[in-house]
Scaffold this active site. Structure first.
Site, PDB file in Angstrom:
ATOM      1  CG  ASP A  69       2.071   0.089  -2.226  1.00 24.21           C
ATOM      2  OD1 ASP A  69       3.064   0.834  -2.309  1.00 24.21           O
ATOM      3  OD2 ASP A  69       1.975  -0.986  -2.841  1.00 24.21           O
ATOM      4  CE1 TYR A 185     -11.000  -9.592  -3.482  1.00 26.23           C
ATOM      5  CE2 TYR A 185     -11.858  -7.429  -2.903  1.00 26.23           C
ATOM      6  CZ  TYR A 185     -11.956  -8.802  -2.863  1.00 26.23           C
ATOM      7  OH  TYR A 185     -12.994  -9.394  -2.187  1.00 26.23           O
TER       8      TYR A 185
END
Length: 315
Positions: A69, A185
């Protein structure tokens, strides 16, 4: 029709030679032309033209990203000024953006040559950092983070939305995420998962000590600003997980959502979505065991049922 010019973006250290060779065989068939970045010249075989990044971005019709990614996000940022489609080949670990494995690349190229694919738009966060008389632009497809450095105290930042003061943060970090990045996150910090169909962003504090202690979801049209406040001695600025700079008291970070800033090639959007849900469940997104079974492709479930059937008794 002229064969497309396909740009190769390679992970900086992983061995991706198998996929490069697959691309070279496709190139030899006459269905596409290949170019790569000059930074990767030493790792390429013969017959692939190398270009400087500016010319690479100006000329390519699509990009094949060989990595995880992170490489995919880097590829999307690289061509964001002219967001040509990007196909991700997974040489990483979990991989939410990348769709195919290296042994699937040859078949994927065949389908791309036949026009058998769809395009998936991705939003990004455009940010302008103003500090010490300098202005620097950044683009984040997943998230933009102001994070404390060890031993340098907390991050203190005032949040202004549309010119109006909203509140302040005092936390280990402040994360601004796109819908695609909301599962990273932001989610780990307790923030909400935003639907990919949503045009907007979310701001979430990490380990807040004072001020705003929960997530704020913003519409696409809303521009917002972080004024780094007194008490922030040194904090890192991260774009999609990469440290790109430093901020301290007096810095300003202006943020807005840029719609359709990138384009991802999808060969099987349904399979990719199903695989993504499985990966999210592995990261503890709440999914019951019976729901997890439903995410397994039907043909695989059928084979498993056949395997579990008892053998007929002899007699």
């Amino acid at each position: 029709m002229e064969a497309p010019l396909v740009g190769i973006v390679m992970h900086p250290s992983k061995d991706v030679r198998a996929s490069v060779e697959t691309l070279q065989r496709w190139h030899a068939s006459g269905r596409g032309q290949l170019v790569a970045r000059r930074i990767d010249a030493a790792r390429l075989g013969p017959g692939i033209e190398v270009l400087d990044d500016v010319e690479f971005c100006e000329r390519v019709d699509l990009v094949v990203s060989l990595g995880g990614d992170g490489t995919m996000l880097g590829s999307m940022r690289l061509v964001a000024a002219r967001p040509v489609p990007v196909l991700g080949v997974n040489y990483g670990n979990v991989g939410f953006l990348v769709e195919i494995e290296p042994d699937e690349l040859a078949a994927a190229l065949e389908r791309m040559s036949a026009g058998d694919y769809s395009l998936e738009p991705h939003h990004a966060l455009e940010a302008v950092l103003t500090w010490s008389g300098a202005r620097t632009n950044y683009l984040a497809f997943n998230d933009l983070t102001i994070v404390r450095r060890p031993g340098a105290g907390q991050v203190s930042a005032d949040l202004t939305i549309g010119g109006l003061t909203y509140g302040y943060y005092r936390a280990d970090a402040v994360v601004a995420s796109t819908p695609a990045g909301s599962t990273a996150y932001n989610y780990a910090a307790g923030g909400p998962v935003l639907s990919p169909a949503l045009s907007g962003s979310v701001v979430t504090p990490v380990a807040p000590m004072a001020g705003i202690d929960r997530s704020v979801v913003l519409a696409a049209k809303e521009r917002y600003r972080f004024d780094i406040a007194e008490g922030t001695r040194s904090a890192a600025l991260e774009v999609d997980g990469l440290v790109v700079g430093e901020v301290a008291t007096g810095a300003q970070l202006e943020v807005r959502l840029r719609k359709n800033a990138g384009t991802v090639i999808r060969l099987d959007a349904e399979r990719h979505g199903r695989t993504g849900r499985v990966k999210l469940s592995l990261l503890d997104l709440p999914v019951r065991p019976d729901q997890l079974i439903e995410l397994i492709p039907s043909e695989v479930r059928q084979r498993l049922r056949q395997h579990d059937r008892p053998e007929p008794e002899e007699g």
